[in-house]
Write a protein that holds these residues in place. Structure first.
Motif, PDB file in Angstrom:
ATOM      1  N   TYR A  89      43.114  44.808  47.702  1.00  0.00           N
ATOM      2  CA  TYR A  89      44.690  44.720  47.961  1.00  0.00           C
ATOM      3  C   TYR A  89      44.503  44.605  49.757  1.00  0.00           C
ATOM      4  O   TYR A  89      43.946  45.629  50.102  1.00  0.00           O
ATOM      5  N   GLY A 122      52.474  40.527  48.021  1.00  0.00           N
ATOM      6  CA  GLY A 122      51.414  41.033  48.480  1.00  0.00           C
ATOM      7  C   GLY A 122      50.259  40.093  48.106  1.00  0.00           C
ATOM      8  O   GLY A 122      50.236  39.097  47.550  1.00  0.00           O
ATOM      9  N   LYS A 159      45.472  39.673  47.682  1.00  0.00           N
ATOM     10  CA  LYS A 159      44.285  40.343  47.229  1.00  0.00           C
ATOM     11  C   LYS A 159      43.360  40.162  48.689  1.00  0.00           C
ATOM     12  O   LYS A 159      43.524  39.508  49.377  1.00  0.00           O
ATOM     13  N   GLU A 160      42.637  41.284  48.334  1.00  0.00           N
ATOM     14  CA  GLU A 160      41.660  41.499  49.646  1.00  0.00           C
ATOM     15  C   GLU A 160      40.933  40.190  49.788  1.00  0.00           C
ATOM     16  O   GLU A 160      40.801  39.836  51.011  1.00  0.00           O
ATOM     17  N   PRO A 217      50.307  47.825  43.820  1.00  0.00           N
ATOM     18  CA  PRO A 217      49.797  46.765  44.452  1.00  0.00           C
ATOM     19  C   PRO A 217      49.811  45.587  43.573  1.00  0.00           C
ATOM     20  O   PRO A 217      49.783  44.428  44.138  1.00  0.00           O
ATOM     21  N   VAL A 255      42.177  48.726  41.076  1.00  0.00           N
ATOM     22  CA  VAL A 255      42.597  47.558  41.997  1.00  0.00           C
ATOM     23  C   VAL A 255      40.977  46.893  42.565  1.00  0.00           C
ATOM     24  O   VAL A 255      41.079  45.509  42.923  1.00  0.00           O
ATOM     25  N   ILE A 284      51.056  41.904  44.374  1.00  0.00           N
ATOM     26  CA  ILE A 284      50.189  40.418  44.314  1.00  0.00           C
ATOM     27  C   ILE A 284      50.779  39.638  43.165  1.00  0.00           C
ATOM     28  O   ILE A 284      51.052  38.347  43.586  1.00  0.00           O
ATOM     29  N   ARG A 340      58.046  45.618  49.786  1.00  0.00           N
ATOM     30  CA  ARG A 340      56.992  46.511  49.092  1.00  0.00           C
ATOM     31  C   ARG A 340      57.474  48.044  48.940  1.00  0.00           C
ATOM     32  O   ARG A 340      57.148  48.757  47.785  1.00  0.00           O
ATOM     33  N   TRP A 348      50.382  50.689  50.903  1.00  0.00           N
ATOM     34  CA  TRP A 348      51.270  49.311  50.570  1.00  0.00           C
ATOM     35  C   TRP A 348      51.335  48.620  51.740  1.00  0.00           C
ATOM     36  O   TRP A 348      51.421  47.064  51.403  1.00  0.00           O
ATOM     37  N   TYR A 365      45.098  49.974  53.129  1.00  0.00           N
ATOM     38  CA  TYR A 365      44.863  50.571  51.695  1.00  0.00           C
ATOM     39  C   TYR A 365      43.761  51.476  51.710  1.00  0.00           C
ATOM     40  O   TYR A 365      44.041  52.597  51.189  1.00  0.00           O
TER      41      TYR A 365
END
Length: 331
Positions: free
Chosen positions: A258, A327, A329-330, A318, A252, A322, A271, A48, A52
């Motif tokens: 994430y 959080g 997104k990657e 996750p 995910v 978001i 988180r 988290w 990840y």
């Protein structure tokens, strides 16, 4: 030979516990670093809030190692030192499983070893190696494992780590070429195969009678506690969590990934608090409702509960972070 090594171990443990009693708190601390509870605090934290992918890999390694350890314990069906000698005190938490190989030693070598292999910092690698050694030694001192147990545990852990590192990239590439439903079905199949293998091993060996001496000495160490070396709950937990972690990770990744290290400290803390609350709600909430009778229904519901915990850690939590802007997104 195993009996001779066990007797040597008992003599060493007896010396350590009587002559170096002041070491008990230190050894209990290092044993805690090898407890599943510790891993289940660190792994979600990594997932988290730190890295990840590393957190997911460590979780998968832990569940694979735990599943293998259960199967090997049943196969070897060797006693713990305090089962054999009433002179030995069990200074760790009560456990009813067999002793060979040491799960703490094996998991430390594989999980912490993977952590060490994932960094280039020499000081951190040295710290990890030191921790692995101390976790293994703590199991000897606390009276729950012999020298043979911890040495085999370390060897199996290192071998598991080598296999994981050797095939991880090729396996990942193969999975990424498949449709999402195929990937999920494949990891489900692996989980079920490990579970069925465990049931088969138990069915083969559970007819072996346990020496009365083992049962009596275990009762002396922990009055009211019954040893249950053939209980399969731990394997179901590991294989179910393995499927949940991977299924959540696959989902995910399909949704854009994430980014664990995003956001200020406050968001990281929030988180972690929300994530742990979710784990406790599923673990305690469903655990208090579902039956624990040792039948197929109970095992199925236990499997479902730990799949849900795994999916929560790597997938649902996750996604919640978001959606609530805690959080990112990657991509």
């Amino acid at each position: 030979m195993l009996e001779n090594l066990l007797q040597i171990s008992i003599n060493i443990i007896n010396f350590l516990q009587t002559q170096l009693a002041w070491l008990a708190p230190v050894m209990k601390f290092f044993t805690f670093l090898g407890d599943e509870e510790f891993y289940l605090l660190i792994m979600p934290l990594l997932v988290w809030s730190v890295d990840y992918e590393l957190g997911l890999r460590l979780g998968v390694m832990l569940m694979l190692s735990g599943s293998l350890n259960f199967i090997l314990k049943i196969g070897f069906h060797q006693p713990r030192p305090y089962w054999v000698s009433s002179k030995i005190k069990d200074l760790a938490a009560p456990t009813g499983s067999f002793g060979l190989p040491s799960g703490h030693s094996q998991n430390a070598a594989s999980v912490f070893g993977l952590m060490a292999a994932s960094t280039k910092r020499k000081w951190f690698r040295f710290l990890i190696i030191f921790t692995i050694i101390m976790v293994a030694l703590s199991r000897l001192y606390l009276g729950v494992h012999s020298i043979t147990d911890i040495l085999l545990g370390l060897l199996v852990g290192v071998f598991t780590l080598w296999i994981f590192m050797e095939f991880e990239e090729r396996t990942t590439e193969y999975f990424q070429r498949q449709k999402i439903i195929v990937r999920i079905l494949l990891v489900f199949g692996i989980s079920i195969a490990l579970t069925l293998l465990g049931f088969l091993i138990v069915d083969i060996f559970q007819g072996i009678p346990l020496p009365s001496e083992w049962i009596q000495n275990a009762h002396i160490a922990h009055p009211g506690e019954e040893i249950s070396p053939f209980a399969i709950d731990g394997l179901v937990t590991a294989t179910a969590a393995l499927f949940g972690l991977l299924a959540g990770g696959i989902w995910v990744k399909e949704k854009g990934g994430y980014r664990a290290n995003a956001g200020p400290l406050l968001k990281h803390v929030l988180r972690f608090i929300i994530g742990l609350a979710g784990i406790l709600l599923i673990w305690k909430g469903l655990g208090g409702v579902f039956p624990r009778n040792g039948d197929l229904l109970s095992f199925s519901l236990r499997y479902f509960r730990y799949v849900l915990i795994g999916v929560w850690i790597t997938g649902i939590a996750p996604a919640v972070f978001i959606r609530t802007k805690l959080g990112e997104k990657e991509n």
